[in-house]
Design a protein around this motif. Sequence first.
Motif, PDB file in Angstrom:
ATOM      1  N   PHE A 193      28.730  24.320  43.599  1.00  0.00           N
ATOM      2  CA  PHE A 193      30.125  24.765  43.688  1.00  0.00           C
ATOM      3  C   PHE A 193      30.223  26.272  43.460  1.00  0.00           C
ATOM      4  O   PHE A 193      30.834  27.006  44.235  1.00  0.00           O
ATOM      5  CB  PHE A 193      30.982  24.017  42.673  1.00  0.00           C
ATOM      6  N   PHE A 194      29.602  26.760  42.384  1.00  0.00           N
ATOM      7  CA  PHE A 194      29.685  28.192  42.066  1.00  0.00           C
ATOM      8  C   PHE A 194      28.858  29.045  43.027  1.00  0.00           C
ATOM      9  O   PHE A 194      29.171  30.218  43.248  1.00  0.00           O
ATOM     10  CB  PHE A 194      29.247  28.436  40.624  1.00  0.00           C
ATOM     11  N   LEU A 195      27.821  28.450  43.608  1.00  0.00           N
ATOM     12  CA  LEU A 195      26.990  29.189  44.567  1.00  0.00           C
ATOM     13  C   LEU A 195      27.801  29.613  45.781  1.00  0.00           C
ATOM     14  O   LEU A 195      27.527  30.659  46.388  1.00  0.00           O
ATOM     15  CB  LEU A 195      25.801  28.328  45.008  1.00  0.00           C
ATOM     16  N   GLN A 196      28.814  28.836  46.131  1.00  0.00           N
ATOM     17  CA  GLN A 196      29.663  29.183  47.275  1.00  0.00           C
ATOM     18  C   GLN A 196      30.282  30.576  47.124  1.00  0.00           C
ATOM     19  O   GLN A 196      30.458  31.298  48.102  1.00  0.00           O
ATOM     20  CB  GLN A 196      30.807  28.170  47.421  1.00  0.00           C
ATOM     21  N   PHE A 197      30.594  30.948  45.875  1.00  0.00           N
ATOM     22  CA  PHE A 197      31.279  32.210  45.630  1.00  0.00           C
ATOM     23  C   PHE A 197      30.318  33.382  45.505  1.00  0.00           C
ATOM     24  O   PHE A 197      30.753  34.529  45.368  1.00  0.00           O
ATOM     25  CB  PHE A 197      32.150  32.095  44.374  1.00  0.00           C
ATOM     26  N   LEU A 198      29.021  33.094  45.545  1.00  0.00           N
ATOM     27  CA  LEU A 198      28.034  34.166  45.575  1.00  0.00           C
ATOM     28  C   LEU A 198      27.715  34.571  47.012  1.00  0.00           C
ATOM     29  O   LEU A 198      27.197  35.661  47.252  1.00  0.00           O
ATOM     30  CB  LEU A 198      26.749  33.729  44.859  1.00  0.00           C
ATOM     31  N   LYS A 199      28.016  33.701  47.944  1.00  0.00           N
ATOM     32  CA  LYS A 199      27.809  34.025  49.351  1.00  0.00           C
ATOM     33  C   LYS A 199      28.891  35.015  49.782  1.00  0.00           C
ATOM     34  O   LYS A 199      30.008  34.985  49.267  1.00  0.00           O
ATOM     35  CB  LYS A 199      27.866  32.754  50.201  1.00  0.00           C
ATOM     36  N   PRO A 200      28.547  35.902  50.714  1.00  0.00           N
ATOM     37  CA  PRO A 200      29.501  36.961  51.101  1.00  0.00           C
ATOM     38  C   PRO A 200      30.892  36.464  51.461  1.00  0.00           C
ATOM     39  O   PRO A 200      31.891  36.994  50.958  1.00  0.00           O
ATOM     40  CB  PRO A 200      28.809  37.615  52.313  1.00  0.00           C
ATOM     41  N   LEU A 201      30.983  35.446  52.310  1.00  0.00           N
ATOM     42  CA  LEU A 201      32.309  34.969  52.716  1.00  0.00           C
ATOM     43  C   LEU A 201      33.049  34.343  51.547  1.00  0.00           C
ATOM     44  O   LEU A 201      34.255  34.554  51.369  1.00  0.00           O
ATOM     45  CB  LEU A 201      32.171  33.955  53.861  1.00  0.00           C
ATOM     46  N   GLY A 202      32.344  33.570  50.730  1.00  0.00           N
ATOM     47  CA  GLY A 202      32.973  32.961  49.559  1.00  0.00           C
ATOM     48  C   GLY A 202      33.438  34.005  48.569  1.00  0.00           C
ATOM     49  O   GLY A 202      34.537  33.892  47.980  1.00  0.00           O
ATOM     50  N   PHE A 203      32.634  35.044  48.380  1.00  0.00           N
ATOM     51  CA  PHE A 203      32.989  36.141  47.462  1.00  0.00           C
ATOM     52  C   PHE A 203      34.232  36.862  47.953  1.00  0.00           C
ATOM     53  O   PHE A 203      35.146  37.159  47.169  1.00  0.00           O
ATOM     54  CB  PHE A 203      31.803  37.110  47.368  1.00  0.00           C
ATOM     55  N   VAL A 204      34.294  37.133  49.243  1.00  0.00           N
ATOM     56  CA  VAL A 204      35.453  37.826  49.823  1.00  0.00           C
ATOM     57  C   VAL A 204      36.707  36.970  49.720  1.00  0.00           C
ATOM     58  O   VAL A 204      37.790  37.456  49.363  1.00  0.00           O
ATOM     59  CB  VAL A 204      35.162  38.203  51.289  1.00  0.00           C
ATOM     60  N   VAL A 205      36.580  35.687  50.021  1.00  0.00           N
ATOM     61  CA  VAL A 205      37.735  34.782  49.913  1.00  0.00           C
ATOM     62  C   VAL A 205      38.255  34.749  48.485  1.00  0.00           C
ATOM     63  O   VAL A 205      39.469  34.775  48.243  1.00  0.00           O
ATOM     64  CB  VAL A 205      37.343  33.362  50.376  1.00  0.00           C
ATOM     65  N   LEU A 206      37.342  34.701  47.510  1.00  0.00           N
ATOM     66  CA  LEU A 206      37.746  34.684  46.105  1.00  0.00           C
ATOM     67  C   LEU A 206      38.488  35.963  45.737  1.00  0.00           C
ATOM     68  O   LEU A 206      39.545  35.917  45.077  1.00  0.00           O
ATOM     69  CB  LEU A 206      36.507  34.524  45.214  1.00  0.00           C
ATOM     70  N   LEU A 207      37.957  37.108  46.162  1.00  0.00           N
ATOM     71  CA  LEU A 207      38.621  38.384  45.871  1.00  0.00           C
ATOM     72  C   LEU A 207      40.010  38.451  46.494  1.00  0.00           C
ATOM     73  O   LEU A 207      40.977  38.882  45.856  1.00  0.00           O
ATOM     74  CB  LEU A 207      37.773  39.550  46.386  1.00  0.00           C
ATOM     75  N   LEU A 208      40.124  38.023  47.746  1.00  0.00           N
ATOM     76  CA  LEU A 208      41.416  38.068  48.432  1.00  0.00           C
ATOM     77  C   LEU A 208      42.412  37.095  47.800  1.00  0.00           C
ATOM     78  O   LEU A 208      43.624  37.373  47.729  1.00  0.00           O
ATOM     79  CB  LEU A 208      41.242  37.750  49.921  1.00  0.00           C
ATOM     80  N   PHE A 209      41.910  35.968  47.332  1.00  0.00           N
ATOM     81  CA  PHE A 209      42.783  34.988  46.657  1.00  0.00           C
ATOM     82  C   PHE A 209      43.339  35.587  45.367  1.00  0.00           C
ATOM     83  O   PHE A 209      44.534  35.471  45.071  1.00  0.00           O
ATOM     84  CB  PHE A 209      42.003  33.719  46.366  1.00  0.00           C
ATOM     85  N   ILE A 210      42.475  36.259  44.593  1.00  0.00           N
ATOM     86  CA  ILE A 210      42.917  36.913  43.354  1.00  0.00           C
ATOM     87  C   ILE A 210      43.904  38.037  43.669  1.00  0.00           C
ATOM     88  O   ILE A 210      44.880  38.253  42.939  1.00  0.00           O
ATOM     89  CB  ILE A 210      41.702  37.469  42.582  1.00  0.00           C
ATOM     90  N   THR A 211      43.645  38.723  44.787  1.00  0.00           N
ATOM     91  CA  THR A 211      44.511  39.833  45.192  1.00  0.00           C
ATOM     92  C   THR A 211      45.955  39.384  45.397  1.00  0.00           C
ATOM     93  O   THR A 211      46.903  40.128  45.103  1.00  0.00           O
ATOM     94  CB  THR A 211      43.978  40.475  46.490  1.00  0.00           C
ATOM     95  N   LEU A 212      46.134  38.159  45.888  1.00  0.00           N
ATOM     96  CA  LEU A 212      47.489  37.643  46.122  1.00  0.00           C
ATOM     97  C   LEU A 212      48.333  37.668  44.851  1.00  0.00           C
ATOM     98  O   LEU A 212      49.555  37.852  44.908  1.00  0.00           O
ATOM     99  CB  LEU A 212      47.421  36.215  46.675  1.00  0.00           C
ATOM    100  N   PHE A 213      47.684  37.462  43.699  1.00  0.00           N
ATOM    101  CA  PHE A 213      48.416  37.411  42.438  1.00  0.00           C
ATOM    102  C   PHE A 213      48.546  38.793  41.778  1.00  0.00           C
ATOM    103  O   PHE A 213      49.206  38.931  40.753  1.00  0.00           O
ATOM    104  CB  PHE A 213      47.706  36.456  41.464  1.00  0.00           C
ATOM    105  N   LEU A 214      47.899  39.803  42.381  1.00  0.00           N
ATOM    106  CA  LEU A 214      47.921  41.136  41.789  1.00  0.00           C
ATOM    107  C   LEU A 214      48.780  42.134  42.563  1.00  0.00           C
ATOM    108  O   LEU A 214      49.031  43.241  42.079  1.00  0.00           O
ATOM    109  CB  LEU A 214      46.494  41.695  41.705  1.00  0.00           C
ATOM    110  N   ILE A 215      49.210  41.735  43.768  1.00  0.00           N
ATOM    111  CA  ILE A 215      49.909  42.678  44.657  1.00  0.00           C
ATOM    112  C   ILE A 215      51.131  43.302  43.989  1.00  0.00           C
ATOM    113  O   ILE A 215      51.340  44.520  44.056  1.00  0.00           O
ATOM    114  CB  ILE A 215      50.318  41.977  45.972  1.00  0.00           C
ATOM    115  N   LYS A 216      51.954  42.502  43.305  1.00  0.00           N
ATOM    116  CA  LYS A 216      53.191  43.015  42.720  1.00  0.00           C
ATOM    117  C   LYS A 216      52.963  43.708  41.382  1.00  0.00           C
ATOM    118  O   LYS A 216      53.477  44.797  41.128  1.00  0.00           O
ATOM    119  CB  LYS A 216      54.200  41.882  42.548  1.00  0.00           C
ATOM    120  N   LYS A 217      52.147  43.075  40.498  1.00  0.00           N
ATOM    121  CA  LYS A 217      51.983  43.610  39.152  1.00  0.00           C
ATOM    122  C   LYS A 217      50.957  44.743  39.082  1.00  0.00           C
ATOM    123  O   LYS A 217      51.139  45.703  38.341  1.00  0.00           O
ATOM    124  CB  LYS A 217      51.584  42.488  38.194  1.00  0.00           C
TER     125      LYS A 217
END
Length: 256
Positions: free
Chosen positions: A8-32
């Motif tokens: 499960f965690f290995l998915q987020f070490l792969k480039p696409l998984g890492f990028v998706v995770l970053l973009l997902f976190i970005t959604l919650f940071l855009i305003k604040k």
Amino acid sequence: MLNIIGSFFLQFLKPLGFVVLLLFITLFLIKKKPKTAICFVLISLVTILVLGNPFFATFITRSMEWRYMPSQNYAQADAILILAEGTLPANTPRQRVELEGQADRALYAAQLYHEDLAPVVIVSGSSSRTSSTKTFLMELGVPEDAILVQSGSSNMRSDVSMANQIITTNNYENVLLVTSALQMDRAMFLFKDSDFNVVPAPTDYKVTLRDWEALTVVDWKGILPNLMPTTASLDQTFNVLWEYVGLAFYRVLSLF
């Protein structure tokens, strides 16, 4: 359970998984925290553009693959050891064993066997991979009684450990090791303390001499079509980085 969690965690070490995770976190940071959000977006872009670039993927792949090159004149050995990968079992609706790129290992092992370089082929890996690889080897003309199977491993370290037992039990002194060129350095490192001689017989090269020459020639006709990232390059770069990390891990582990 640990394997599932690790996968499960290995998915987020792969480039696409890492990028998706970053973009997902970005959604919650855009305003604040808009500046942090912009940084995360930039990191995502750089990750995709660099790691997915065909030129970068070719360069970094060559740096690992070309550490071992195939010989044109292998000496006689007692056995051929193949780290099984790249064969898919004949599960419905498949009508026979099907092949992926890494099936070059089985093809090369069969070629070496038919060249009478060793009387035995040892197939090492997981249960499904070894079973389908054995079937494919038999289709290529390797007799069943010339194939030894070790099917209890789940990673390269256990592959090497269990293959060691078979080789030692049968008193084999010289072994031809067949695996993908990308993994050969890590495999040879794991065999470094063995009591027998291991000769690398790499195959499944992703970067050829022609690929490298095309990369090093400055020609806009070849550069322009390869500026944008591709999923194939992303996968290839990740596989190489994984080998570097794995090799570093085993080197550190050997110190203790």
